[in-house]
Enzyme design. Structure first.
Site: not given
Ligand SMILES: [Zn+2]
Length: 225
Positions: A24, A108, A159, A162, A178, A181, A188
């Site tokens: 990243d 990316e 995330c 999850c 998150c 979870c 990053d």
């Molecule tokens: Zn999560």
């Protein structure tokens, strides 16, 4: 810098390290790797940019058509070349280091114009695009692969643990919890891990449910710099 180039032979990706990584890009930290190593932007670039600023001011203060102005102009050109050489040199060394460490490197797809709007002129100083061109060249020579994932993939907002996707994540938020979870995600690091996972799925190495990415291995005809 002297670049010795062997005859250009197509080759399969050589799995010499067995490793795939996601990266990243950032402003302060140039690259965050999915294995959590950080590559900081070099300080010398900032210092050389200050030298350019000084030389530029000096140039504009001299009388037009004067010998002093011509001397100041030459000095300004030299400062520009110096920054460009040092940056290029750093990019080549980093490209070699990363391609020694990994077989498949995932990024990316850059939206440089969009980034420029968001972050201002700094982005052009860091020249991510320039680095990627060099990396692609080195990777090809070593039989390694650079994989790009679509820029619309929400690598920062998803995330890694999850798969929960946030609706919004402001640029200033460096870490988030998150809601599904409860894991704490460094912005990053989380993005780099997602980029790695998506990249792995596009080359058939990972979880195909994360597919939706594009494999675009460029094949430059000549060295970029
Ligand atoms: Zn999560």
């Amino acid at each position: 810098m002297v670049i010795v180039v062997d005859s250009c032979a197509e080759s399969e990706v050589k799995s010499t390290t067995g490793k795939i990584a996601g990266f990243d890009f950032g402003l302060k930290t140039f690259l965050t790797c999915s294995d959590e190593t950080l590559i900081e932007s070099p300080q010398f670039l900032k210092q050389s940019l200050n030298a350019i600023k000084k030389a530029s001011k000096n140039h504009s203060e001299k009388l037009k058509g004067s010998n002093n102005r011509e001397r100041a102009r030459k000095n300004l050109v030299r400062q520009h070349e110096d920054v460009s050489h040092r940056r290029c040199d750093w990019f080549w060394k980093l490209a070699h280091k990363l391609t020694d460490q990994f077989d498949i490197l995932c990024f990316e797809t850059l939206n440089l114009k969009g980034m420029q709007r968001l972050w201002g002129r700094k982005i052009s100083d860091l020249a991510f695009g320039e680095f990627l061109q060099i990396l692609e060249w080195v990777a090809k020579k070593k039989g390694k692969q650079v994989v790009y994932i679509e820029q619309w993939y929400p690598s920062s907002k998803t995330c890694f643990n999850c798969g929960h996707i946030l609706e919004d994540l402001h640029l200033s938020v460096r870490e988030w919890r998150c809601p599904s979870c409860q894991s704490i995600n460094g912005r990053d690091e989380n993005a780099a891990k997602n980029i790695q996972a998506v990249g792995a799925s596009t080359v058939g190495l990972g979880d195909v449910r994360r597919a939706g990415a594009r494999n675009c291995c460029l094949t430059p005809e000549s060295p970029p710099f």
